[in-house]
Write a protein that holds these residues in place. Sequence first.
Motif, PDB file in Angstrom:
ATOM      1  N   UNK A  31       2.862  -3.147   7.594  1.00 58.75           N
ATOM      2  CA  UNK A  31       2.667  -3.614   6.223  1.00 58.75           C
ATOM      3  C   UNK A  31       2.996  -5.098   6.160  1.00 58.75           C
ATOM      4  N   UNK A  32       1.984  -5.913   5.770  1.00 58.13           N
ATOM      5  CA  UNK A  32       2.159  -7.353   5.659  1.00 58.13           C
ATOM      6  C   UNK A  32       2.133  -7.756   4.178  1.00 58.13           C
ATOM      7  N   UNK A  33       2.467  -9.009   3.908  1.00 59.18           N
ATOM      8  CA  UNK A  33       2.174  -9.533   2.585  1.00 59.18           C
ATOM      9  C   UNK A  33       3.306 -10.209   1.865  1.00 59.18           C
ATOM     10  N   UNK A  34       2.903 -11.185   1.010  1.00 57.78           N
ATOM     11  CA  UNK A  34       3.800 -11.899   0.101  1.00 57.78           C
ATOM     12  C   UNK A  34       4.948 -12.598   0.824  1.00 57.78           C
ATOM     13  N   UNK A  35       4.672 -13.103   2.010  1.00 53.53           N
ATOM     14  CA  UNK A  35       5.647 -13.913   2.729  1.00 53.53           C
ATOM     15  C   UNK A  35       6.806 -13.149   3.344  1.00 53.53           C
ATOM     16  N   UNK A  36       6.805 -11.829   3.181  1.00 56.87           N
ATOM     17  CA  UNK A  36       7.898 -11.021   3.738  1.00 56.87           C
ATOM     18  C   UNK A  36       7.639 -10.732   5.217  1.00 56.87           C
ATOM     19  N   UNK A  37       8.676 -10.391   5.917  1.00 55.33           N
ATOM     20  CA  UNK A  37       8.537  -9.998   7.321  1.00 55.33           C
ATOM     21  C   UNK A  37       7.708  -8.713   7.404  1.00 55.33           C
ATOM     22  N   UNK A  38       6.822  -8.601   8.388  1.00 54.71           N
ATOM     23  CA  UNK A  38       6.028  -7.363   8.531  1.00 54.71           C
ATOM     24  C   UNK A  38       6.952  -6.162   8.705  1.00 54.71           C
ATOM     25  N   UNK A  39       6.585  -5.053   8.074  1.00 58.20           N
ATOM     26  CA  UNK A  39       7.344  -3.815   8.215  1.00 58.20           C
ATOM     27  C   UNK A  39       6.557  -2.844   9.089  1.00 58.20           C
ATOM     28  N   UNK A  40       7.170  -2.390  10.147  1.00 56.22           N
ATOM     29  CA  UNK A  40       6.541  -1.453  11.068  1.00 56.22           C
ATOM     30  C   UNK A  40       6.880  -0.040  10.615  1.00 56.22           C
ATOM     31  N   UNK A  41       5.820   0.736  10.354  1.00 53.71           N
ATOM     32  CA  UNK A  41       5.991   2.036   9.714  1.00 53.71           C
ATOM     33  C   UNK A  41       5.411   3.172  10.542  1.00 53.71           C
ATOM     34  N   UNK A  42       5.838   4.371  10.191  1.00 50.27           N
ATOM     35  CA  UNK A  42       5.256   5.596  10.726  1.00 50.27           C
ATOM     36  C   UNK A  42       4.876   6.452   9.522  1.00 50.27           C
ATOM     37  N   UNK A  43       3.596   6.865   9.453  1.00 51.15           N
ATOM     38  CA  UNK A  43       3.089   7.603   8.306  1.00 51.15           C
ATOM     39  C   UNK A  43       2.656   9.011   8.712  1.00 51.15           C
ATOM     40  N   UNK A  44       2.744   9.994   7.797  1.00 51.61           N
ATOM     41  CA  UNK A  44       2.267  11.344   8.117  1.00 51.61           C
ATOM     42  C   UNK A  44       0.760  11.344   8.333  1.00 51.61           C
ATOM     43  N   UNK A  45       0.331  11.821   9.500  1.00 51.97           N
ATOM     44  CA  UNK A  45      -1.074  11.704   9.895  1.00 51.97           C
ATOM     45  C   UNK A  45      -2.055  12.380   8.965  1.00 51.97           C
ATOM     46  N   UNK A  61      -3.044   2.609  -1.572  1.00 52.43           N
ATOM     47  CA  UNK A  61      -2.041   3.671  -1.525  1.00 52.43           C
ATOM     48  C   UNK A  61      -0.712   3.175  -2.090  1.00 52.43           C
ATOM     49  N   UNK A  62       0.110   4.115  -2.511  1.00 57.16           N
ATOM     50  CA  UNK A  62       1.495   3.808  -2.832  1.00 57.16           C
ATOM     51  C   UNK A  62       2.341   4.307  -1.675  1.00 57.16           C
ATOM     52  N   UNK A  63       2.956   3.389  -0.954  1.00 58.02           N
ATOM     53  CA  UNK A  63       3.770   3.754   0.206  1.00 58.02           C
ATOM     54  C   UNK A  63       5.238   3.683  -0.190  1.00 58.02           C
ATOM     55  N   UNK A  64       5.943   4.791   0.000  1.00 58.43           N
ATOM     56  CA  UNK A  64       7.374   4.854  -0.309  1.00 58.43           C
ATOM     57  C   UNK A  64       8.163   4.566   0.954  1.00 58.43           C
ATOM     58  N   UNK A  65       8.958   3.480   0.899  1.00 61.92           N
ATOM     59  CA  UNK A  65       9.750   3.058   2.053  1.00 61.92           C
ATOM     60  C   UNK A  65      11.215   3.009   1.631  1.00 61.92           C
ATOM     61  N   UNK A  66      12.011   3.885   2.205  1.00 64.90           N
ATOM     62  CA  UNK A  66      13.439   3.978   1.890  1.00 64.90           C
ATOM     63  C   UNK A  66      13.669   4.060   0.383  1.00 64.90           C
ATOM     64  N   UNK A  88      -4.004   3.472  14.356  1.00 62.85           N
ATOM     65  CA  UNK A  88      -3.151   2.415  13.800  1.00 62.85           C
ATOM     66  C   UNK A  88      -3.777   1.914  12.509  1.00 62.85           C
ATOM     67  N   UNK A  89      -2.919   1.498  11.560  1.00 60.17           N
ATOM     68  CA  UNK A  89      -3.408   0.969  10.291  1.00 60.17           C
ATOM     69  C   UNK A  89      -2.648  -0.305   9.942  1.00 60.17           C
ATOM     70  N   UNK A  90      -3.377  -1.320   9.503  1.00 62.49           N
ATOM     71  CA  UNK A  90      -2.778  -2.519   8.944  1.00 62.49           C
ATOM     72  C   UNK A  90      -2.921  -2.461   7.427  1.00 62.49           C
ATOM     73  N   UNK A  91      -1.815  -2.622   6.717  1.00 61.31           N
ATOM     74  CA  UNK A  91      -1.813  -2.662   5.254  1.00 61.31           C
ATOM     75  C   UNK A  91      -1.380  -4.037   4.781  1.00 61.31           C
TER      76      UNK A  91
END
Length: 209
Positions: A31-45, A61-66, A88-91
Amino acid sequence: MTDKITAELRTEFGKGAARRIRRADKVPAVLYGHGAEPQHLSLPGHDTMLALKKGGSNALLTITIEGKDQLALAREVQSDPIKGFLEHIDFVAIKRGEKVIVDVPVVTVGEAVRGTVVTTPLGELRIEVDATKIPESIEVSVEDADAGFQVNAGELNLPDGAVLSGIEDDEAVVIVAHAPTAEQLDAELEQAEADAGIERDEPEVSEAE
């Protein structure tokens, strides 16, 4: 409304880690964007694949992270060409009300007059639109359209607030023309073969005894 997917933060990287994630029926993503560090995620297939199919080529999508929700637009989806599973997916992170530039397929609906052929020179249309209002496609009716019918980019019905991006208003999006005759198709084939250096065998003519 967007599909909600709960993600896990990844701490392992590399091909071996990605294979382990996929074996667990999950999808590695970033997950990239808005100047933040990229977040490496694992999503339910399974859930992720269903959400992408539902949302089309520009799935939001709405991705819930922590415990925190983040709107995310799918930018690059890699899948196995044979088995079809997601690799793999880039968001890109999106803020509600933010506008994005996306390519949206042009789809014709209805039947043109018999003896005509419908073409879509662009195939896709690039527009700038509210991220929450991205259409799955842009439909153009060709019902009962006759040869000579044409729809230009500036005549399309776009979502509220959407504008064309990098495309002139007078650029043809849909064209209806006379269907080529068998003779025309054969002539085009002959010309293509000639351009490629292919010679046709002349039909044998048997002499009368």
